[in-house]
Design an enzyme around this catalytic site. Structure first.
Site, PDB file in Angstrom:
ATOM      1  N   GLU A  54     -66.554   6.952 -24.583  1.00 41.43           N
ATOM      2  CA  GLU A  54     -66.945   5.993 -25.744  1.00 41.43           C
ATOM      3  C   GLU A  54     -67.129   7.249 -27.062  1.00 41.43           C
ATOM      4  OE1 GLU A  54     -69.244   4.243 -22.284  1.00 41.43           O
ATOM      5  OE2 GLU A  54     -68.886   6.191 -22.766  1.00 41.43           O
ATOM      6  N   CYS A  85     -74.233   6.941 -26.124  1.00 40.30           N
ATOM      7  CA  CYS A  85     -72.961   6.229 -26.619  1.00 40.30           C
ATOM      8  C   CYS A  85     -73.289   5.008 -27.421  1.00 40.30           C
ATOM      9  CB  CYS A  85     -71.940   5.755 -25.340  1.00 40.30           C
ATOM     10  SG  CYS A  85     -71.575   7.485 -24.614  1.00 40.30           S
TER      11      CYS A  85
END
Length: 156
Positions: A54, A85
């Protein structure tokens, strides 16, 4: 391309990472129905614990769009984004998160995860991000199986 197609791009990217000895995670960032960036986990390649799929996909999307504001973007992650993330997604103002497997699935696979689901993080900050969990869950769970079968599997 529909949501399922974007998640399958993330899955395909995770498979590339698995083949390279990385952890079984992939991500795809889209804007207005177009792929902006894809990435797989590169923790072991970079010797960088923050090199999650991510994070790398967000970095690439920001670079491509020449902006740090990813409003009107969505992120498709093969596993529920960890708190790090999720924070990056929040700061980038990504509007939608689709994830396949849960943080608990990564923990069961041996990863040292913090058991803090995205839904709780969203509530704590009154975040407006839309979250769709268990999206193509079976296909994303398959990544863990493929990863376990490799001789290169490593957790962190």
């Amino acid at each position: 391309m529909a949501d399922a197609g974007f998640m399958r791009r993330a899955i395909s990217e995770a498979e590339k990472g698995i083949a390279k000895g990385q952890a079984p995670f992939g991500a795809c960032v889209t804007k207005y129905g177009k792929v902006i960036a894809v990435a797989h986990n590169e923790v072991w390649k970079r010797t960088d614990i923050t090199a999650h799929a991510e994070i790398l996909a967000i970095q690439r999307a920001c670079k491509k769009l020449k902006a740090v504001d990813l409003s009107n973007c969505a992120i498709y992650s093969t596993t529920e984004p960890c708190p790090m993330c999720y924070s990056a997604i929040h700061w980038a103002k990504v509007g939608k998160i689709f994830y396949g497997t849960r943080i608990t699935d990564a923990t069961e696979a041996g990863f040292h995860e913090m058991p803090i689901p995205d839904s709780l993080l969203k509530r704590l900050d009154a975040d407006e991000v839309e979250i769709t969990g268990d999206f193509l869950r079976a296909e994303c769970l398959e990544l863990f199986r493929k990863w376990r079968e490799t001789k290169k599997q490593r957790t962190y």
